[in-house]
Design a protein around this motif. Structure first.
Motif, mmCIF file in Angstrom:
data_model
loop_
_atom_site.group_PDB
_atom_site.id
_atom_site.type_symbol
_atom_site.label_atom_id
_atom_site.label_comp_id
_atom_site.label_asym_id
_atom_site.label_seq_id
_atom_site.Cartn_x
_atom_site.Cartn_y
_atom_site.Cartn_z
ATOM 1 N N GLY A 12 81.812 43.553 10.638
ATOM 2 C CA GLY A 12 80.572 44.101 10.095
ATOM 3 C C GLY A 12 79.924 43.249 9.023
ATOM 4 N N TYR A 13 80.161 41.934 9.037
ATOM 5 C CA TYR A 13 79.518 41.052 8.055
ATOM 6 C C TYR A 13 78.008 40.964 8.276
ATOM 7 C CZ TYR A 13 84.170 39.467 6.697
ATOM 8 O OH TYR A 13 85.461 39.404 6.259
ATOM 9 N N ALA A 14 77.560 41.237 9.484
ATOM 10 C CA ALA A 14 76.138 41.344 9.852
ATOM 11 C C ALA A 14 75.372 40.025 9.788
ATOM 12 C CB ALA A 14 75.445 42.413 9.026
ATOM 13 N N GLN A 15 76.056 38.901 9.817
ATOM 14 C CA GLN A 15 75.339 37.624 9.869
ATOM 15 C C GLN A 15 74.500 37.525 11.134
ATOM 16 O OE1 GLN A 15 75.307 35.448 7.203
ATOM 17 N NE2 GLN A 15 76.318 37.251 6.344
ATOM 18 N N CYS A 16 75.004 38.069 12.221
ATOM 19 C CA CYS A 16 74.267 38.058 13.483
ATOM 20 C C CYS A 16 72.979 38.870 13.382
ATOM 21 C CB CYS A 16 75.133 38.577 14.626
ATOM 22 S SG CYS A 16 75.774 40.255 14.380
ATOM 23 N N VAL A 17 73.012 39.959 12.643
ATOM 24 C CA VAL A 17 71.836 40.815 12.484
ATOM 25 C C VAL A 17 70.735 40.046 11.756
ATOM 26 C CG1 VAL A 17 70.951 42.951 11.464
ATOM 27 C CG2 VAL A 17 73.223 42.910 12.500
ATOM 28 N N TYR A 18 71.096 39.300 10.735
ATOM 29 C CA TYR A 18 70.111 38.524 9.976
ATOM 30 C C TYR A 18 69.490 37.421 10.823
ATOM 31 C CZ TYR A 18 72.169 40.876 5.974
ATOM 32 O OH TYR A 18 72.627 41.829 5.104
ATOM 33 N N LEU A 19 70.269 36.837 11.710
ATOM 34 C CA LEU A 19 69.789 35.693 12.491
ATOM 35 C C LEU A 19 69.148 36.068 13.814
ATOM 36 C CD1 LEU A 19 72.781 33.375 11.668
ATOM 37 C CD2 LEU A 19 70.414 33.080 10.921
ATOM 38 N N ALA A 20 69.477 37.220 14.348
ATOM 39 C CA ALA A 20 68.906 37.653 15.634
ATOM 40 C C ALA A 20 68.731 39.175 15.622
ATOM 41 C CB ALA A 20 69.812 37.218 16.788
ATOM 42 N N HIS A 21 67.851 39.649 14.758
ATOM 43 C CA HIS A 21 67.701 41.097 14.575
ATOM 44 C C HIS A 21 67.101 41.802 15.790
ATOM 45 C CE1 HIS A 21 63.948 39.353 13.000
ATOM 46 N NE2 HIS A 21 63.385 40.406 13.541
ATOM 47 N N GLU A 22 66.521 41.050 16.719
ATOM 48 C CA GLU A 22 66.015 41.671 17.942
ATOM 49 C C GLU A 22 67.152 41.996 18.918
ATOM 50 O OE1 GLU A 22 65.080 38.539 17.075
ATOM 51 O OE2 GLU A 22 63.076 38.831 16.254
ATOM 52 N N VAL A 23 68.293 41.352 18.709
ATOM 53 C CA VAL A 23 69.429 41.484 19.621
ATOM 54 C C VAL A 23 70.558 42.307 19.003
ATOM 55 C CG1 VAL A 23 71.154 40.206 20.958
ATOM 56 C CG2 VAL A 23 68.838 39.283 20.706
ATOM 57 N N PHE A 24 70.865 42.072 17.738
ATOM 58 C CA PHE A 24 71.976 42.729 17.048
ATOM 59 C C PHE A 24 71.442 43.696 15.992
ATOM 60 C CE2 PHE A 24 73.350 38.492 18.324
ATOM 61 C CZ PHE A 24 74.496 38.773 19.043
ATOM 62 N N ARG A 25 72.092 44.873 15.881
ATOM 63 C CA ARG A 25 71.689 45.876 14.907
ATOM 64 C C ARG A 25 72.935 46.559 14.333
ATOM 65 N NH1 ARG A 25 69.121 45.518 19.032
ATOM 66 N NH2 ARG A 25 69.931 47.080 20.404
ATOM 67 N N LEU A 26 72.816 46.976 13.092
ATOM 68 C CA LEU A 26 73.870 47.801 12.507
ATOM 69 C C LEU A 26 73.441 49.251 12.602
ATOM 70 C CD1 LEU A 26 75.137 46.038 9.262
ATOM 71 C CD2 LEU A 26 76.332 46.344 11.423
ATOM 72 N N SER A 27 74.304 50.070 13.134
ATOM 73 C CA SER A 27 74.080 51.514 13.195
ATOM 74 C C SER A 27 74.982 52.144 12.156
ATOM 75 C CB SER A 27 74.421 52.055 14.584
ATOM 76 O OG SER A 27 73.587 51.481 15.551
ATOM 77 N N GLY A 28 74.383 52.822 11.219
ATOM 78 C CA GLY A 28 75.188 53.366 10.136
ATOM 79 C C GLY A 28 75.574 52.248 9.193
ATOM 80 N N GLN A 29 76.742 52.330 8.617
ATOM 81 C CA GLN A 29 77.152 51.343 7.627
ATOM 82 C C GLN A 29 77.769 50.086 8.251
ATOM 83 O OE1 GLN A 29 78.277 52.001 3.979
ATOM 84 N NE2 GLN A 29 76.909 53.722 3.683
ATOM 85 N N GLU A 30 78.574 50.242 9.293
ATOM 86 C CA GLU A 30 79.274 49.078 9.817
ATOM 87 C C GLU A 30 79.373 49.017 11.333
ATOM 88 O OE1 GLU A 30 83.092 48.673 8.032
ATOM 89 O OE2 GLU A 30 82.292 48.693 6.009
ATOM 90 N N ALA A 31 78.725 49.894 12.073
ATOM 91 C CA ALA A 31 78.839 49.907 13.535
ATOM 92 C C ALA A 31 77.787 48.977 14.145
ATOM 93 C CB ALA A 31 78.678 51.316 14.072
ATOM 94 N N LEU A 32 78.240 47.912 14.752
ATOM 95 C CA LEU A 32 77.335 46.948 15.374
ATOM 96 C C LEU A 32 76.958 47.410 16.773
ATOM 97 C CD1 LEU A 32 76.048 44.069 15.101
ATOM 98 C CD2 LEU A 32 77.993 43.278 16.458
ATOM 99 N N THR A 33 75.678 47.372 17.068
ATOM 100 C CA THR A 33 75.192 47.575 18.428
ATOM 101 C C THR A 33 74.412 46.320 18.798
ATOM 102 O OG1 THR A 33 73.160 48.692 17.728
ATOM 103 C CG2 THR A 33 75.064 50.090 18.197
ATOM 104 N N TYR A 34 74.299 46.071 20.100
ATOM 105 C CA TYR A 34 73.617 44.849 20.517
ATOM 106 C C TYR A 34 73.079 44.998 21.927
ATOM 107 C CZ TYR A 34 78.021 43.807 22.930
ATOM 108 O OH TYR A 34 79.124 43.870 23.738
ATOM 109 N N GLU A 35 72.112 44.163 22.245
ATOM 110 C CA GLU A 35 71.539 44.091 23.587
ATOM 111 C C GLU A 35 72.406 43.123 24.389
ATOM 112 O OE1 GLU A 35 69.791 44.175 26.974
ATOM 113 O OE2 GLU A 35 69.053 45.499 25.385
ATOM 114 N N PRO A 36 73.143 43.593 25.385
ATOM 115 C CA PRO A 36 74.068 42.720 26.103
ATOM 116 C C PRO A 36 73.382 41.681 26.990
ATOM 117 C CG PRO A 36 74.117 44.915 27.048
ATOM 118 C CD PRO A 36 73.243 44.983 25.836
ATOM 119 N N ASN A 37 72.132 41.900 27.355
ATOM 120 C CA ASN A 37 71.411 40.967 28.224
ATOM 121 C C ASN A 37 70.035 40.637 27.642
ATOM 122 O OD1 ASN A 37 73.049 42.904 30.366
ATOM 123 N ND2 ASN A 37 73.190 40.722 30.754
ATOM 124 N N PRO A 38 70.008 39.909 26.524
ATOM 125 C CA PRO A 38 68.710 39.586 25.933
ATOM 126 C C PRO A 38 67.967 38.537 26.761
ATOM 127 C CG PRO A 38 70.442 38.484 24.735
ATOM 128 C CD PRO A 38 71.107 39.368 25.748
#
Length: 72
Positions: A12-38
């Protein structure tokens, strides 16, 4: 392109969210969700996000046989 995130490895460091926020998202405090086929136009963002992951939890399969960001 297809993305797989090892959610057991993800911390849950969320570096991916900062760099590709259209693909990776944090749900809640630490649950990562992502688009598997961007869209392929997001490839550079996703590659940077995978490279920035401190625990290397992101694997990118370009669907042409090449894999990047292998989790080991």
């Amino acid at each position: 392109m297809r993305i797989v995130v090892d959610l057991n490895r993800c911390q849950g460091y969320a570096q991916c969210v900062y760099l590709a926020h259209e693909v990776f998202r944090l749900s809640g405090q630490e649950a990562l969700t992502y688009e598997p086929n961007p869209d392929d136009e997001r490839l550079l963002q996703v590659e940077r996000a995978a490279a920035a992951c401190p625990v290397q939890a992101i694997v990118i399969d370009r669907l042409d046989g090449a894999k990047r960001g292998e989790a080991s």
